[in-house]
Design a protein around this motif. Structure first.
Motif, mmCIF file in Angstrom:
data_model
loop_
_atom_site.group_PDB
_atom_site.id
_atom_site.type_symbol
_atom_site.label_atom_id
_atom_site.label_comp_id
_atom_site.label_asym_id
_atom_site.label_seq_id
_atom_site.Cartn_x
_atom_site.Cartn_y
_atom_site.Cartn_z
ATOM 1 N N ASP A 185 3.310 2.025 4.026
ATOM 2 C CA ASP A 185 2.336 2.322 5.078
ATOM 3 C C ASP A 185 2.985 2.258 6.456
ATOM 4 O OD1 ASP A 185 0.628 2.336 2.948
ATOM 5 O OD2 ASP A 185 -0.302 0.417 3.400
ATOM 6 N N ASP A 207 3.180 6.476 6.286
ATOM 7 C CA ASP A 207 1.806 6.416 5.815
ATOM 8 C C ASP A 207 1.188 7.813 5.763
ATOM 9 O OD1 ASP A 207 -0.417 4.502 5.090
ATOM 10 O OD2 ASP A 207 -1.393 5.760 6.598
ATOM 11 N N GLU A 242 4.387 10.057 2.306
ATOM 12 C CA GLU A 242 3.309 9.857 1.327
ATOM 13 C C GLU A 242 2.206 10.887 1.545
ATOM 14 O OE1 GLU A 242 2.523 5.236 0.491
ATOM 15 O OE2 GLU A 242 1.576 6.002 2.296
HETATM 16 CA CA CA Z 1 -1.696 3.138 2.066
#
Ligand code: CA
Ligand code: C2E
Ligand code: CA
Ligand code: CA
Length: 285
Positions: A185, A207, A242
Motif C-alpha cells: 500500500d 497502492d 497493484e
Molecule cells: Ca490495499
C-alpha cells in the motif's frame, strides 16, 4: 422534547447493542473458523509489465463460512486485527503457502529448469509486537522445504511505524535469512519518503488507489506515479503496481518504467487448483 431525547437515546443504545452483538458474533465465528481451519488461500499472479512473464503470486486469505460462503478479507480482517486472531491466520497462510510454493518450484525446476516463483504473503502489524516473527518464519521454511528466496513478506508502513525499531530489527533479520520484504500500500501512509531512506525493503507495492486515479488526461496522477517509480529505481527497490485493470493503464506504467504488476488485467485472485503455476507467461486474455 424529553421524550424525543429518550427515543433518540434508546435508538442509539439499541443500535450500539446490535453492533456490539454483531461484532461479538463475528468474533465467536472467527474463533471457530480458526479452530476448524475454515480458511482458503487464493493466489493472484504477479507478472512482468512488459513481457508478461509469470514472476510469482500474492496469497490472499478467504474465509469459507459454512452458511455465508466465501467471505472477503475486507469483512473479517478488521475483526481479526482487533483481537489478534490475525496472527494465527497469517501463520496458517504461511504454512499453506510455503508448502504449495515448495511443491510447485520443485516441479518447475524438474520441468526444463523453469525459474522459481516467489510467493508474497501479507503480514499483520501484530507480528511486530514481539520479536518472534523471524524464528517462526524460519521454522515454517524448514518444515515445508520452502527456500527463503521464494518468499516475500508484505508489510504496511503503518505496521512498521507502530514499533519502528522492533520492526526494523525483525525485517533486517528476515532479509539476512534471504527473504524479501515488500512495503505494501505504498503511498498511503504518512511518512513514506522520509523513512524510505532507512527502511529495509526490497519491493514497493504502489497502492491500487494511484492506478485507479489515473485518467487519460490526468497529469497530476501520471506525474505522481512516474515519481514513485523513479524513487524506487533510484533507491534500487523493485516496484510493483497493484490493481492494474486496463491495457492503457499497463501501457502507461510500462512507459514510465514500472517493471511489474498485479491486477484483474491478468487475473483476479484464484483458488490454488486454478493457478497457472507451470506457465511461463500470462498474456492478458
Ligand atoms: Ca490495499
Ligand atoms: P492488499 O494486500 O492490498 O491486497 C490487494 C487487494 O486488491 C486484494 O483484495 C485483491 O483481491 C485486490 N485486487 C487485486 N487486483 C485488483 C484489481 O485489479 N482491481 C481491484 N479493484 N482490486 C484488486 P482482498 O483479497 O479482498 O484483500 C484485501 C486486504 O486484506 C489485502 O489488501 C490485505 O491487506 C488483507 N489481507 C488479505 N489476505 C491477508 C492475509 O493472509 N493476512 C493479512 N494480514 N492480511 C490479508
Ligand atoms: Ca498485499
Ligand atoms: Ca496492497
Amino acid at each position: 422534547r424529553a421524550k424525543q431525547q429518550g427515543d433518540t437515546y434508546s435508538f442509539f443504545t439499541h443500535r450500539l447493542d446490535r453492533d456490539a452483538r454483531q461484532s461479538f458474533e463475528m468474533e465467536q465465528d472467527l474463533r471457530t473458523a480458526v479452530e476448524k481451519k475454515e480458511f482458503s488461500m487464493y493466489l493472484q499472479p504477479r507478472v512482468d509489465m512488459v513481457d508478461h512473464t509469470l514472476l510469482g503470486m500474492e496469497g490472499l486469505i478467504r474465509w469459507c463460512h459454512p452458511q455465508k460462503g466465501i467471505c472477503s478479507p475486507a469483512e473479517f480482517i478488521p475483526c481479526a486485527e482487533r483481537n489478534g486472531l490475525i496472527v494465527t491466520m497469517d501463520a496458517w497462510m504461511m504454512e499453506t503457502g510455503c508448502t504449495q510454493v515448495a511443491i510447485w518450484n520443485k516441479e518447475r525446476q524438474a520441468l526444463a529448469g523453469k525459474p522459481p516463483l516467489r510467493l508474497a504473503l501479507n503480514v499483520s502489524a501484530w507480528h511486530f509486537r514481539d520479536n518472534r516473527l523471524p524464528d517462526r518464519v524460519m521454522e515454517i521454511l524448514k518444515k515445508t522445504g520452502c527456500e527463503p528466496g521464494w518468499l516475500e513478506l508484505e508489510v504496511t508502513e503503518t505496521a512498521i511505524m507502530k514499533n519502528l525499531s522492533g520492526a526494523v530489527a525483525a525485517l533486517d533479520r528476515l532479509r539476512a535469512m534471504g527473504i524479501s520484504i515488500a512495503l505494501d500500500d505504498f503511498g498511503t501512509g504518512y511518512s513514506s519518503l522520509n523513512y524510505l531512506r532507512n527502511m529495509p525493503v526490497d519491493t514497493l507495492k504502489i497502492d491500487r488507489s494511484f492506478i485507479a486515479a489515473l485518467g487519460p488526461e490526468d497529469d497530476k496522477s501520471r506525474f505522481l506515479l512516474a515519481t514513485i517509480v523513479e524513487i524506487g529505481t533510484r533507491f534500487d527497490i523493485h516496484v510493483v503496481a497493484e490493481g492494474v485493470e486496463e491495457e492503457w493503464q499497463r501501457a502507461y506504467l510500462e512507459s514510465i518504467g514500472c517493471p511489474s504488476a498485479q491486477g484483474y488485467l491478468w487475473s483476479p485472485p484464484v483458488p490454488v487448483p486454478e493457478f497457472p503455476h507451470l506457465k511461463d507467461t500470462l498474456p492478458p486474455p
